[in-house]
Scaffold this motif. Structure first.
Motif, PDB file in Angstrom:
ATOM      1  N   THR A  90       0.181  -1.296  -0.142  1.00 49.04           N
ATOM      2  CA  THR A  90      -0.431   0.180  -0.128  1.00 49.04           C
ATOM      3  C   THR A  90       1.170   1.272  -0.045  1.00 49.04           C
ATOM      4  O   THR A  90       2.066   1.286  -0.216  1.00 49.04           O
ATOM      5  CB  THR A  90      -1.111  -0.212   1.248  1.00 49.04           C
ATOM      6  OG1 THR A  90      -0.056   0.404   2.321  1.00 49.04           O
ATOM      7  CG2 THR A  90      -1.461  -1.770   1.325  1.00 49.04           C
ATOM      8  N   ILE A  98     -12.794  -2.156  -6.208  1.00 39.96           N
ATOM      9  CA  ILE A  98     -11.793  -2.095  -5.916  1.00 39.96           C
ATOM     10  C   ILE A  98     -10.789  -3.641  -6.156  1.00 39.96           C
ATOM     11  O   ILE A  98      -9.969  -3.843  -6.656  1.00 39.96           O
ATOM     12  CB  ILE A  98     -10.861  -2.031  -4.171  1.00 39.96           C
ATOM     13  CG1 ILE A  98      -9.269  -1.187  -4.378  1.00 39.96           C
ATOM     14  CG2 ILE A  98     -11.090  -2.343  -3.529  1.00 39.96           C
ATOM     15  CD1 ILE A  98      -9.156  -0.559  -3.591  1.00 39.96           C
ATOM     16  N   GLN A 110      -4.014  -0.651  -8.406  1.00 42.20           N
ATOM     17  CA  GLN A 110      -3.951   0.845  -8.010  1.00 42.20           C
ATOM     18  C   GLN A 110      -2.199   0.710  -8.461  1.00 42.20           C
ATOM     19  O   GLN A 110      -1.408   0.131  -7.597  1.00 42.20           O
ATOM     20  CB  GLN A 110      -3.728   0.919  -6.213  1.00 42.20           C
ATOM     21  CG  GLN A 110      -5.554   0.900  -5.838  1.00 42.20           C
ATOM     22  CD  GLN A 110      -5.953   0.412  -4.664  1.00 42.20           C
ATOM     23  OE1 GLN A 110      -5.538   1.087  -3.924  1.00 42.20           O
ATOM     24  NE2 GLN A 110      -6.689  -0.640  -4.421  1.00 42.20           N
ATOM     25  N   ARG A 138      -1.466   8.123  -4.742  1.00 42.24           N
ATOM     26  CA  ARG A 138      -1.896   6.694  -4.696  1.00 42.24           C
ATOM     27  C   ARG A 138      -3.146   6.774  -5.628  1.00 42.24           C
ATOM     28  O   ARG A 138      -4.440   7.690  -5.866  1.00 42.24           O
ATOM     29  CB  ARG A 138      -3.735   6.608  -3.463  1.00 42.24           C
ATOM     30  CG  ARG A 138      -3.723   4.675  -3.570  1.00 42.24           C
ATOM     31  CD  ARG A 138      -4.278   4.561  -2.103  1.00 42.24           C
ATOM     32  NE  ARG A 138      -4.771   3.115  -2.283  1.00 42.24           N
ATOM     33  CZ  ARG A 138      -5.923   3.089  -1.337  1.00 42.24           C
ATOM     34  NH1 ARG A 138      -5.723   4.160  -0.046  1.00 42.24           N
ATOM     35  NH2 ARG A 138      -6.100   1.691  -0.646  1.00 42.24           N
ATOM     36  N   VAL A 152      -7.730   4.258  -7.682  1.00 38.15           N
ATOM     37  CA  VAL A 152      -8.410   3.591  -6.160  1.00 38.15           C
ATOM     38  C   VAL A 152      -8.997   3.787  -6.972  1.00 38.15           C
ATOM     39  O   VAL A 152     -10.077   4.015  -6.964  1.00 38.15           O
ATOM     40  CB  VAL A 152      -7.926   4.576  -5.689  1.00 38.15           C
ATOM     41  CG1 VAL A 152      -9.297   4.722  -3.697  1.00 38.15           C
ATOM     42  CG2 VAL A 152      -7.284   4.537  -5.051  1.00 38.15           C
ATOM     43  N   ASP A 172      -9.925   4.447   4.300  1.00 40.43           N
ATOM     44  CA  ASP A 172      -8.650   4.655   2.508  1.00 40.43           C
ATOM     45  C   ASP A 172      -9.719   3.649   1.487  1.00 40.43           C
ATOM     46  O   ASP A 172      -9.634   4.262   0.479  1.00 40.43           O
ATOM     47  CB  ASP A 172      -7.858   4.727   2.934  1.00 40.43           C
ATOM     48  CG  ASP A 172      -6.893   3.458   2.896  1.00 40.43           C
ATOM     49  OD1 ASP A 172      -6.490   2.631   1.974  1.00 40.43           O
ATOM     50  OD2 ASP A 172      -7.126   3.079   4.418  1.00 40.43           O
ATOM     51  N   ASP A 173      -9.381   2.911   1.764  1.00 44.28           N
ATOM     52  CA  ASP A 173      -9.767   1.510   0.999  1.00 44.28           C
ATOM     53  C   ASP A 173     -11.215   0.688   0.197  1.00 44.28           C
ATOM     54  O   ASP A 173     -11.730  -0.254  -0.267  1.00 44.28           O
ATOM     55  CB  ASP A 173      -9.021  -0.257   0.792  1.00 44.28           C
ATOM     56  CG  ASP A 173      -9.263  -0.180   2.309  1.00 44.28           C
ATOM     57  OD1 ASP A 173     -10.254   0.084   2.981  1.00 44.28           O
ATOM     58  OD2 ASP A 173      -8.776  -0.996   2.630  1.00 44.28           O
TER      59      ASP A 173
END
Length: 785
Positions: A174, A549, A557, A586, A589, A712-713
């Protein structure tokens, strides 16, 4: 069954064993107090021919705070000249603090926040984020990925290395960075040491006993030169600070055997077995903006009230075996091969508070689910390190091949609301529906990788450090319902990624460096092996597998990191300082939403997958070492901004998919900060040794406020402020230690000296929170013979 209104039970046989250890240490101290004892020599510093990635600086002096080298052989430069932010937390620091698990250790570096997720994270907050990004899938033991959601004890840990920012050192990862846990291995020395402790607080929580032993024996008479045996063992029993009825009980043993230490051919075999049998705690109810209660939980309810059932449990068993071989082909070339096999089985059933009614001061229980998951991994790494010169340029090169198989198998269950305001632990009353089996979920990931890293020293002032990792990744996800029928999330996918880093280092002096660096890492779809939700049903069990995702069609990503920094050692290398400015991006996403035209949803409803970006930038400072011979310090500070970048089309698509997450006031999230990502955090730990055997010290940790919301994910994004903020907090800790003899030191740790009540984390909507420990006292005896 214990009950909160029952008298405290008498000490168990295990507790008596711990008390007996205390007594034996005291007797030994008394026997030696009449005559000075020769101070035992600590484990010798390993020869350069010993295993550099497994055998680290072994001096057990409690003031040895600043490391000089990183353990993985991929790190081809000393820490001073490595163009990336690393925090190396040695045993000497967290031993003084009375740390028990990885969660305790990571409080020694800024930018770490702990999660109270929707599933799988009871008792110890073993899941965490780094610089706002979940790091659950980026935890490594001795350079090998360790999957699974469980508490990692540190009784067999030499030090913890924390890398900040994305880099492809160990493969997929990550944007926040990764954590590498370095385990203890045999040394060419003989010693027996350990720590026995008892901790308690001023609430109704049970006391905590802990005993750890570290035995190392250099077998001088062995027919194989350089043979040594090391055994680390653990026993722990008791409660959780500030939480009534909950418990954390574990034991572990970690034997290791080495041959050829100090010679040109070396081998090490290590095994670790840990069992944990806990009564899990999911914290306290807290009102979000919908109920008007905020985080004002203690004025209405006691901070130690337990909301689970007497039938709740959290059991895990973890085993790991490591075999490593090294041979020096020449003084400059070393070849190695390492195999690691690990398995973690965790099964837990837990109950939590769900909704707090601010008007009545009552809450209801929710049986969230049963978490039942097995993780298995098998890895083999063949590496070569080579130091050589080409045209006057000095090289330190590391290259190798890695192969790894990771497997995960989960039984999945549904959630059940159990409306009862009772606060005492209870059984499973009639009328409470049982947990419903919802099927299984199996994940298999195969990885093959080639890496090459090099430090090229152009001259005394300039050097270049960098390299790449080429990785092939294949994932198979098998999703079955309760009837055994394959579900819609079943798929197979594969990806090839090429990541790495490059840094230029300028050394204005031998003890300093100035650098600029860039790195890139990838996170392909389907990285479920450390996902907390694996035991939930439907899409909750594999978030994003259908259209987000982790769907097979999602783009990997990719994470970019840019860093400009400087590192300086002072006082003849006794103290190290760091300063780094960073920007992490990032990209790709995933975000899901409902298809629409100018804000009008299309019919029939259709879910789509899009992408957005996340930007994190700031400055981080660090200091570690000895200001004087008597005064030691270890600390860090982080200022950081985080931002989501989402275009208007996907903002609308997201609102149409989950209208309840938005209001007129909280309708946009483009430009929002990431949830649970403070702008500022800092920590410091410092001790001072007096010449007559007394040590005093203490520490401070500050974590700034952050917005409550989805992590965040998660594709389901919550606008900042919709469910309030997690308040900031500061804790102050104190230490007093006295050397009773040169072999025995008695310590008193007082954590949270001012007994502040604060929430370390909450779930995404803020309806329940995990509290930090109250004022806690820990009495310890550190002994070495």
């Amino acid at each position: 069954m214990k009950s909160t209104d029952q008298p405290r039970p008498q000490a168990s046989s295990k507790e008596l064993l711990v008390l007996a250890t205390f007594a034996s240490v005291a007797a030994q101290a008394s026997a030696q107090s009449s005559a000075p004892a020769a101070k035992p020599q600590g484990p010798s510093k390993p020869d350069s021919s010993e295993m550099p990635d497994l055998v680290v600086e072994a001096e057990r002096d409690r003031v040895l705070y600043n490391a000089q080298l990183l353990s993985p052989e991929k790190m081809t430069a000393p820490l001073l000249d490595t163009p990336q932010t690393f925090t190396v937390i040695p045993e000497s620091v967290y031993k003084e603090q009375g740390a028990r698990n990885l969660t305790d250790v990571l409080k020694n570096t800024p930018g770490i926040t702990f999660n109270a997720g929707e599933n799988g994270f009871g008792t110890d907050m073993s899941s965490f984020s780094m610089r706002g990004i979940s790091t659950a899938g980026s935890i490594f033991y001795d350079g090998v990925r360790d999957s699974g959601s469980y508490s990692r004890d540190i009784f067999n840990v030499e030090r913890v290395e924390v890398a900040k920012g994305p880099a492809a050192d160990f493969g997929r990862g990550t944007a926040g960075g990764y954590v590498n846990i370095v385990t203890k291995t045999p040394l060419l020395d003989t010693f027996l040491s350990g720590t026995t402790s008892y901790a308690f607080d001023e609430t109704d929580a049970n006391g905590r006993f802990r005993n750890s032993i570290d035995y190392n024996q250099h077998i001088a008479g062995s027919p194989i030169e350089g043979t040594a045996l090391r055994v680390n063992a653990l026993f722990q029993e008791g409660g959780i600070a500030g939480r009534n009825y909950a418990e954390m009980n574990s034991w572990g043993i970690a034997p290791s055997l080495a041959f050829g230490l100090g010679t040109t051919s070396r081998a090490i075999f290590a095994f670790q077995h840990v069992e944990q049998n806990d009564i899990p705690d999911w914290g306290v109810p807290s009102g979000n903006s919908a109920t008007g209660g905020g985080f004002d939980y203690v004025t209405r309810l006691g901070r130690d009230l337990y909301y689970g059932l007497s039938t709740d449990y959290d059991d895990s068993v973890s085993d790991a075996f490591l075999a490593r071989f090294e041979h020096d082909l020449t003084p400059d070339i070393t070849i190695s091969n390492q195999t690691r096999i690990a398995r973690t089985d965790r099964e837990t059933e837990f109950t939590m508070p769900h909704s707090f009614n601010n008007a009545t001061g009552t809450t209801v229980r929710q049986e969230h689910t049963k978490y039942d998951r097995d993780n298995f991994s098998l890895s083999n790494i063949t590496g070569l390190t080579w130091t050589f010169n080409t045209g006057g340029i000095e090289h330190s090169l590391a290259t190798g091949l890695e192969f790894m198989r990771e497997e995960s198998s989960s039984n999945r269950f549904g959630s059940t609301f159990r409306s009862t305001p009772s606060y005492a632990p209870i059984g499973n009353p009639a009328g409470f529906p049982p947990l419903t089996f919802g099927g299984t979920g199996d994940v298999t990931i195969d990885t093959a990788a080639l890496y090459l890293y090099d430090t090229a020293k152009l001259n005394d002032q300039w050097q270049i450090t960098g390299g790449f990792r080429a990785e092939y990744y294949e994932v198979e996800l098998i999703d079955r319902n309760a009837a055994g029928v394959l579900g819609p999330n079943t798929y197979t996918s594969d990806d090839f990624t090429l990541g790495g880093k490059l840094g230029i280092v300028y050394k204005p002096a031998e003890n300093g460096s100035i650098y600029g660096a860039a790195g890139i890492s990838f996170l392909p779809p389907g990285s479920f092996l450390s996902n907390s939700d694996a035991s939930r049903t439907g899409d909750n069990g594999f978030p994003g597998a259908g259209a987000g995702i982790n769907s097979p069609g999602a783009d990997p990503q990719y994470n970019l990191n840019y860093e400009l920094g400087t590192k300086w050692d002072f006082c003849d290398g006794r103290i190290s300082t760091t300063l780094a400015f960073f920007r992490t991006e990032r990209h790709d996403v995933a975000i899901t939403g409902r298809q629409h035209v100018n804000g009008v949803p299309t019919v029939p409803a259709q879910t789509m997958t899009g992408y957005h970006e996340q930007i994190l930038q700031g400055v981080e400072l660090g200091v570690a070492g000895k200001i004087t011979d008597e005064w030691s310090i270890f600390g860090g500070m982080l200022w950081m901004d985080s931002e989501r970048k989402v275009d208007a089309y996907w903002e609308t698509a997201r609102r149409l998919a989950n209208a309840g997450d938005y209001t007129a006031q909280y309708s946009t999230f483009d430009g929002d900060e990431l949830a649970f990502t403070p702008n500022f955090s800092a920590n410091v730990w410092s001790t001072y040794d007096f010449p007559f055997g007394l040590t005093v010290g203490g520490g401070l940790q500050y974590v700034g406020s952050s917005y409550v919301g989805r992590p965040d994910d998660a594709e389901r994004i919550i606008p900042n402020g919709r469910y309030g903020e997690l308040p900031d907090y500061v804790t102050v800790n104190a230490l007093v230690a006295y050397d009773v003899t040169e072999n025995v030191t008695v310590r008193l740790n007082v954590d949270n000296v001012f007994d502040d009540v604060y929430a370390v984390s909450s779930n995404w909507s803020g309806v329940r929170s995990n509290l930090g420990p109250p004022r806690t006292y820990t009495i310890s005896a550190d002994w070495t013979f």
